[in-house]
Design a protein around this motif. Sequence first.
Motif, PDB file in Angstrom:
ATOM      1  N   LYS A  92       0.949  -1.198  -0.078  1.00  0.00           N
ATOM      2  CA  LYS A  92      -0.007  -0.177   0.107  1.00  0.00           C
ATOM      3  C   LYS A  92       0.838   1.126   0.066  1.00  0.00           C
ATOM      4  N   ALA A  93       1.953   1.118  -0.716  1.00  0.00           N
ATOM      5  CA  ALA A  93       2.861   2.323  -0.824  1.00  0.00           C
ATOM      6  C   ALA A  93       2.019   3.358  -1.372  1.00  0.00           C
ATOM      7  N   ASP A  94       1.037   3.405  -1.911  1.00  0.00           N
ATOM      8  CA  ASP A  94       0.353   4.256  -2.757  1.00  0.00           C
ATOM      9  C   ASP A  94      -0.420   5.190  -1.598  1.00  0.00           C
ATOM     10  N   GLU A  95      -0.563   4.692  -0.447  1.00  0.00           N
ATOM     11  CA  GLU A  95      -1.201   5.551   0.654  1.00  0.00           C
ATOM     12  C   GLU A  95      -0.456   6.332   1.351  1.00  0.00           C
ATOM     13  N   GLU A  96       0.362   7.145   0.802  1.00  0.00           N
ATOM     14  CA  GLU A  96       1.306   8.012   1.623  1.00  0.00           C
ATOM     15  C   GLU A  96       0.723   8.687   2.699  1.00  0.00           C
ATOM     16  N   GLN A  97      -0.392   9.232   2.616  1.00  0.00           N
ATOM     17  CA  GLN A  97      -0.979  10.340   3.438  1.00  0.00           C
ATOM     18  C   GLN A  97      -1.493   9.457   4.685  1.00  0.00           C
ATOM     19  N   LYS A  98      -1.537   8.151   4.636  1.00  0.00           N
ATOM     20  CA  LYS A  98      -2.095   7.293   5.770  1.00  0.00           C
ATOM     21  C   LYS A  98      -0.818   6.428   6.373  1.00  0.00           C
ATOM     22  N   ARG A  99       0.491   6.751   5.630  1.00  0.00           N
ATOM     23  CA  ARG A  99       1.497   6.119   6.144  1.00  0.00           C
ATOM     24  C   ARG A  99       1.598   6.140   7.628  1.00  0.00           C
ATOM     25  N   GLN A 100       1.903   4.796   8.436  1.00  0.00           N
ATOM     26  CA  GLN A 100       2.367   4.834   9.854  1.00  0.00           C
ATOM     27  C   GLN A 100       3.549   4.089  10.058  1.00  0.00           C
ATOM     28  N   VAL A 101       4.121   3.475   8.940  1.00  0.00           N
ATOM     29  CA  VAL A 101       5.414   2.814   9.124  1.00  0.00           C
ATOM     30  C   VAL A 101       6.348   3.292   8.177  1.00  0.00           C
ATOM     31  N   GLY A 102       7.522   3.981   8.667  1.00  0.00           N
ATOM     32  CA  GLY A 102       8.426   4.669   7.798  1.00  0.00           C
ATOM     33  C   GLY A 102       9.186   3.502   6.811  1.00  0.00           C
ATOM     34  N   ARG A 103       9.617   4.003   5.593  1.00  0.00           N
ATOM     35  CA  ARG A 103      10.518   3.247   4.609  1.00  0.00           C
ATOM     36  C   ARG A 103      11.744   2.451   5.593  1.00  0.00           C
ATOM     37  N   GLU A 104      12.384   3.479   6.376  1.00  0.00           N
ATOM     38  CA  GLU A 104      13.506   2.954   7.068  1.00  0.00           C
ATOM     39  C   GLU A 104      13.290   1.906   8.092  1.00  0.00           C
ATOM     40  N   GLN A 105      12.127   1.884   8.504  1.00  0.00           N
ATOM     41  CA  GLN A 105      11.533   0.769   9.682  1.00  0.00           C
ATOM     42  C   GLN A 105      11.390  -0.405   8.819  1.00  0.00           C
ATOM     43  N   GLY A 106      11.190  -0.449   7.873  1.00  0.00           N
ATOM     44  CA  GLY A 106      11.060  -1.651   6.925  1.00  0.00           C
ATOM     45  C   GLY A 106      12.465  -2.206   6.582  1.00  0.00           C
ATOM     46  N   GLN A 107      13.150  -1.173   6.087  1.00  0.00           N
ATOM     47  CA  GLN A 107      14.611  -1.638   5.886  1.00  0.00           C
ATOM     48  C   GLN A 107      15.262  -2.293   6.895  1.00  0.00           C
ATOM     49  N   GLN A 108      15.200  -1.441   7.851  1.00  0.00           N
ATOM     50  CA  GLN A 108      15.693  -1.793   9.332  1.00  0.00           C
ATOM     51  C   GLN A 108      15.512  -3.434   9.670  1.00  0.00           C
ATOM     52  N   LEU A 109      14.047  -3.614   9.645  1.00  0.00           N
ATOM     53  CA  LEU A 109      13.525  -4.943  10.053  1.00  0.00           C
ATOM     54  C   LEU A 109      14.255  -6.131   9.071  1.00  0.00           C
ATOM     55  N   ALA A 110      14.091  -5.529   7.798  1.00  0.00           N
ATOM     56  CA  ALA A 110      14.624  -6.742   6.589  1.00  0.00           C
ATOM     57  C   ALA A 110      15.961  -6.804   7.096  1.00  0.00           C
ATOM     58  N   LYS A 111      16.874  -5.833   7.192  1.00  0.00           N
ATOM     59  CA  LYS A 111      18.342  -6.047   7.571  1.00  0.00           C
ATOM     60  C   LYS A 111      18.405  -7.111   8.752  1.00  0.00           C
ATOM     61  N   GLU A 112      17.626  -6.580   9.847  1.00  0.00           N
ATOM     62  CA  GLU A 112      17.687  -7.727  10.869  1.00  0.00           C
ATOM     63  C   GLU A 112      17.657  -9.229  10.650  1.00  0.00           C
ATOM     64  N   TYR A 113      16.644  -9.246   9.753  1.00  0.00           N
ATOM     65  CA  TYR A 113      16.196 -10.753   9.243  1.00  0.00           C
ATOM     66  C   TYR A 113      17.147 -11.289   7.860  1.00  0.00           C
ATOM     67  N   GLY A 114      17.888 -10.460   7.470  1.00  0.00           N
ATOM     68  CA  GLY A 114      18.881 -10.848   6.382  1.00  0.00           C
ATOM     69  C   GLY A 114      17.698 -11.010   5.163  1.00  0.00           C
ATOM     70  N   MET A 115      16.627 -10.059   5.184  1.00  0.00           N
ATOM     71  CA  MET A 115      15.799 -10.229   3.862  1.00  0.00           C
ATOM     72  C   MET A 115      15.994  -9.050   2.977  1.00  0.00           C
ATOM     73  N   ASP A 116      15.725  -9.480   1.527  1.00  0.00           N
ATOM     74  CA  ASP A 116      15.447  -8.025   0.980  1.00  0.00           C
ATOM     75  C   ASP A 116      14.091  -7.367   1.284  1.00  0.00           C
ATOM     76  N   PHE A 117      13.970  -6.057   0.865  1.00  0.00           N
ATOM     77  CA  PHE A 117      12.972  -5.552   1.075  1.00  0.00           C
ATOM     78  C   PHE A 117      12.357  -4.526   0.061  1.00  0.00           C
ATOM     79  N   TYR A 118      10.974  -4.521  -0.083  1.00  0.00           N
ATOM     80  CA  TYR A 118      10.450  -3.647  -1.225  1.00  0.00           C
ATOM     81  C   TYR A 118       9.300  -3.015  -0.773  1.00  0.00           C
ATOM     82  N   GLU A 119       8.786  -1.964  -0.960  1.00  0.00           N
ATOM     83  CA  GLU A 119       7.729  -1.101  -0.820  1.00  0.00           C
ATOM     84  C   GLU A 119       6.797  -1.443  -2.118  1.00  0.00           C
TER      85      GLU A 119
END
Length: 182
Positions: A92-119
């Motif tokens: 739901k990256a198109d819902e910018e005005q409703k965003r509650q989770v920052g892109r960096e949070q996603g990147q950070q979590l993916a890094k912790e688990y060794g996963m690739d990340f996409y919005e």
Amino acid sequence: MSPGRLWIMIPCVDFKMKTIEVDGIKVRIQIWDTAGQERYQTITKQYYRRAQGIFLVYDISSERSYQHIMKWVSDVDEYAPEGVQKILIGNKADEEQKRQVGREQGQQLAKEYGMDFYETSACTNLNIKESFTRLTELVLQAHRKELDGLRTRASHELALAELEEEEGKPEGPANSSKTCWC
Ligand SMILES: Nc1nc2c(ncn2[C@@H]2O[C@H](COP(=O)(O)OP(=O)(O)OP(=O)(O)O)[C@@H](O)[C@H]2O)c(=O)[nH]1
């Protein structure tokens, strides 16, 4: 519904097939979309067992769905086969005005688990093809040995079949002195 076929509808699992091209190879993938609700967990967990690649999807407009990812990861670790490939998706990256989770949070979590990340966005198609192609690439890489073995076996069998066909051919007049038509 075609006669003679039994269709079992499972309300919490959606199934699709798709062919995508990765490095010039056409790959037919099966996509099982399992429901997130707790009440379906007993059924949906069964589907992890045969997975080769898994998207862990949260909704960027829902902090709660992001918090759930940790639980999904532990379920996947418990039920999916070892070596399963995982990618983290913030949908739901198109819902910018409703965003509650920052892109960096996603990147950070993916890094912790060794996963690739996409919005991604299912509405605008943002990163849909890219993420599917990437997961398929990862699965193919993980199964490279098996794939190479299959390729070698196939080419041996092809060579053998050609040889047998060659040997089975009736000898023509040019290469046989026994043939006499007179
Ligand atoms: N704006 C926006 N809406 C989306 C996007 N993807 C899905 N939706 C909407 O979100 C709602 C839920 O979509 P589903 O595909 O049912 O979500 P789900 O995660 O599979 O839901 P469960 O099966 O209940 O776990 C629907 O109304 C979709 O139209 C997106 O990328 N952007």
